[in-house]
Write an enzyme that holds these catalytic residues in place. Structure first.
Site, PDB file in Angstrom:
ATOM      1  N   ASN A 156      38.517  38.213  45.788  1.00  0.00           N
ATOM      2  CA  ASN A 156      39.869  38.103  45.227  1.00  0.00           C
ATOM      3  C   ASN A 156      40.537  36.764  45.530  1.00  0.00           C
ATOM      4  OD1 ASN A 156      40.024  38.979  47.962  1.00  0.00           O
ATOM      5  ND2 ASN A 156      42.126  39.655  47.634  1.00  0.00           N
ATOM      6  N   LYS A 179      28.826  33.600  53.641  1.00  0.00           N
ATOM      7  CA  LYS A 179      28.298  34.322  52.480  1.00  0.00           C
ATOM      8  C   LYS A 179      29.466  34.668  51.557  1.00  0.00           C
ATOM      9  CE  LYS A 179      25.620  38.363  51.009  1.00  0.00           C
ATOM     10  NZ  LYS A 179      26.599  38.815  49.978  1.00  0.00           N
ATOM     11  N   PRO A 180      29.614  33.945  50.435  1.00  0.00           N
ATOM     12  CA  PRO A 180      30.660  34.296  49.477  1.00  0.00           C
ATOM     13  C   PRO A 180      30.292  35.572  48.720  1.00  0.00           C
ATOM     14  CG  PRO A 180      29.895  32.014  49.197  1.00  0.00           C
ATOM     15  CD  PRO A 180      28.909  32.727  50.057  1.00  0.00           C
ATOM     16  N   PRO A 182      29.387  37.874  45.562  1.00  0.00           N
ATOM     17  CA  PRO A 182      28.705  37.632  44.278  1.00  0.00           C
ATOM     18  C   PRO A 182      29.643  37.728  43.083  1.00  0.00           C
ATOM     19  CG  PRO A 182      28.105  39.786  45.181  1.00  0.00           C
ATOM     20  CD  PRO A 182      28.847  39.062  46.252  1.00  0.00           C
ATOM     21  N   GLY A 230      37.276  42.237  53.406  1.00  0.00           N
ATOM     22  CA  GLY A 230      36.765  43.070  52.332  1.00  0.00           C
ATOM     23  C   GLY A 230      37.188  44.509  52.493  1.00  0.00           C
ATOM     24  N   GLU A 252      39.411  41.920  58.360  1.00  0.00           N
ATOM     25  CA  GLU A 252      40.648  42.079  57.581  1.00  0.00           C
ATOM     26  C   GLU A 252      40.292  42.912  56.369  1.00  0.00           C
ATOM     27  OE1 GLU A 252      42.960  41.988  54.700  1.00  0.00           O
ATOM     28  OE2 GLU A 252      42.707  39.820  54.549  1.00  0.00           O
ATOM     29  N   LEU A 253      40.824  44.138  56.328  1.00  0.00           N
ATOM     30  CA  LEU A 253      40.295  45.148  55.415  1.00  0.00           C
ATOM     31  C   LEU A 253      41.321  45.593  54.382  1.00  0.00           C
ATOM     32  CD1 LEU A 253      38.421  47.173  58.189  1.00  0.00           C
ATOM     33  CD2 LEU A 253      37.610  45.201  56.855  1.00  0.00           C
ATOM     34  N   CYS A 288      44.944  41.845  48.839  1.00  0.00           N
ATOM     35  CA  CYS A 288      44.989  42.863  49.886  1.00  0.00           C
ATOM     36  C   CYS A 288      46.422  43.133  50.331  1.00  0.00           C
ATOM     37  CB  CYS A 288      44.137  42.428  51.075  1.00  0.00           C
ATOM     38  SG  CYS A 288      44.641  40.848  51.802  1.00  0.00           S
ATOM     39  N   GLU A 390      44.015  52.572  47.467  1.00  0.00           N
ATOM     40  CA  GLU A 390      44.285  51.169  47.139  1.00  0.00           C
ATOM     41  C   GLU A 390      43.774  50.892  45.739  1.00  0.00           C
ATOM     42  OE1 GLU A 390      43.619  46.751  49.110  1.00  0.00           O
ATOM     43  OE2 GLU A 390      42.101  48.287  49.423  1.00  0.00           O
TER      44      GLU A 390
END
Length: 496
Positions: A156, A179-180, A182, A230, A252-253, A288, A390
């Site tokens: 995001n 690791k970005p 996909p 994520g 951070e979720l 988020c 969410e």
């Protein structure tokens, strides 16, 4: 559906020990506004290549941790200038791969650079060794680098939420493997490569790939810290995977952030109404810390809903991300579009009223892309899925409440507690804010409009572990190391 590569399509590779490393296969990233167009290609990094990246970081760390804070900051400032010089190119790529309108993509770069500048300005003080003289001798407190960091960023805000990890990790003396996601791999990889060009080989490594790469990044014994942004469900797997080697973690979720409008809120305040609309639908609701459920005191509820619809219809213009009139673009991916659609349909089936918001600028484009028209949901129950889950998309429920105790209970019974906002007379709003279970509460604003990188950011409960931003966000990539130098070795209560 037939796809075709854009003339501007790019290819990114893994970056391991300062070298671009090709993979045997690649995946394509489509344009969410036109899924038949391929924006670029990214590698299917293998697990073996992920191991190589971790090994490279482990070797680089041995030397990098010995460099001075002045040298680290100088390298980061050079990287900042390179990013700034390439901003338009990065913004165009981000907008095409993600679906963000151009103003929003520029905003992401703004936030990323603001944080990187903050870390450069504050790292020396945050990491300064502290020496305390006392009656029993001397104590030295240092903040030592933690080692190899696995950084896993989401789709995001792929650049901002990669640099939020890269900048403090490197300035603290660590090496990193990024690791970005996909769903937005291209711009984040390009920015990481720009930063890496100013640092020694192996200090920054970039991998892509699937679950096997993720497992390696979270289980490899040479990784000493995981920084993940994520979903909460993914984080549960990461915690289990990391448990065998007891890794340090910053997570951070998810968030289901509430906006609470007190009786003292002025529904005729057009600027405030615009702020809440933006706080609901910026980045097509895919943030988020965006306001995802709205509670309004019953005495002003009807007037609030009317004014909200007016403000939303003025601000929301759904269209091509490259059209300067567009304020809301497509949802990033088909899976997310289907999930948000299912929540709205479920609300309808439960008897809620769903009101479409805004103007569709180009119906043909809307129909071909991952677009959803923003919606307002009223008449739903406080425990319906669209309220308690969410949504992460362009829909928002607005519910009435009767008193402060009731709305505080509704807020706090959520499994999440990332951010919140309270709107109304300042003294009253702060009094309510003090009772909310959230990492950040904003007064008379919400979402990124109330973000301040000088202070820690993170969540209560299942919204995460640890904090980013602020001094805490720098020190989280260190281990406090206490060195005691006593001046009396014989303690009076220990017998000869």
């Amino acid at each position: 559906m037939t796809t075709q590569a854009s003339p501007e399509a790019i290819t990114v590779e893994a970056l391991i020990n300062g070298q671009n490393v090709k993979s045997l296969s690649q995946s394509a990233k489509e344009n969410p506004a036109n899924p038949t167009e391929i924006v670029g290609y990214f590698p299917d990094t293998t697990q073996e290549q992920a191991v190589e990246a971790i090994e490279a970081a482990a070797v680089a760390f041995k030397t990098w941790k010995k460099t001075s804070i002045e040298e680290r900051v100088a390298s980061m400032r050079k990287a900042i200038e390179k990013i700034r010089a390439a901003e338009n190119e990065i913004v165009n790529l981000l907008s095409r791969e993600h679906g963000k309108p151009l103003y929003d993509a520029h905003g992401e770069i703004y936030v990323a650079l603001m944080w990187m500048e903050f870390t450069c300005n504050e790292a020396a003080a945050a990491l300064q060794e502290q020496v305390t003289e006392h009656d029993h001798g001397k104590t030295i407190l240092s903040y030592d680098p933690i080692g190899v960091v696995s950084a896993i960023s989401p789709w995001n805000y792929p650049i901002a939420l990669s640099t939020i990890k890269i900048a403090p990790a490197l300035l603290a003396g660590n090496a990193i493997v990024l690791k970005p996601s996909p769903y937005a791999p291209l711009a984040a990889a390009k920015v990481a490569e720009i930063i890496a060009s100013e640092f020694p080989a192996g200090v920054i490594n970039v991998v892509h790939g699937g679950a096997d790469v993720g497992v390696e990044l979270t289980t490899n014994p040479k990784v000493t810290k995981i920084a993940f942004t994520g979903g909460t469900e993914t984080a549960k797997h990461i915690i289990k995977a990391a448990s065998d080697t007891i890794k340090d973690m910053t997570l951070e979720l998810g968030g289901n952030d509430a906006a609470i409008f007190l009786e003292s809120f002025d529904v005729n305040d057009e600027r405030a109404m615009r702020r809440i609309v933006v706080s609901n639908f910026l980045t097509t609701g895919q943030i988020c810390m965006i306001a995802k459920r709205v509670y309004v005191h019953r005495s002003i509820y009807d007037a609030f809903v009317d004014k909200y619809i007016e403000a939303a219809n003025r601000w929301i213009r759904i269209g091509d991300p490259f059209d300067p009139k567009t304020t809301v673009g497509p949802v990033n991916n088909l899976k997310q579009k289907e999930y948000v659609s299912s929540l709205v349909e479920d609300a309808k089936q439960r008897g809620a009223k769903v009101t479409p918001l805004g103007t569709i600028l180009d119906q043909k484009l809307f129909d071909q892309g991952y677009y959803l028209q923003p919606t307002l949901v009223t008449g739903c129950d406080a425990h319906d899925p669209i309220v308690v889950e969410e949504q992460f998309g362009p829909t928002v429920p607005i519910l009435p409440f009767d008193d402060e105790d009731q709305v505080i209970t509704l807020h706090n019974e959520s499994i999440y507690g990332l951010t919140s906002s309270v709107w109304g007379a300042e003294k009253e709003a702060i009094a309510v804010a003090r009772q909310l279970e959230a990492g950040t509460t904003m007064i008379n604003t919400a979402a990124v409009q109330g973000l301040d990188v000088r202070f820690p950011f993170g969540g209560f409960k299942q919204s995460g572990i640890g904090r980013e931003y602020g001094t805490e966000g720098i020190r989280t990539y260190t281990e406090p190391h206490v060195i005691n130098v006593p001046n009396m070795l014989d303690l009076p209560y220990i017998p000869e």
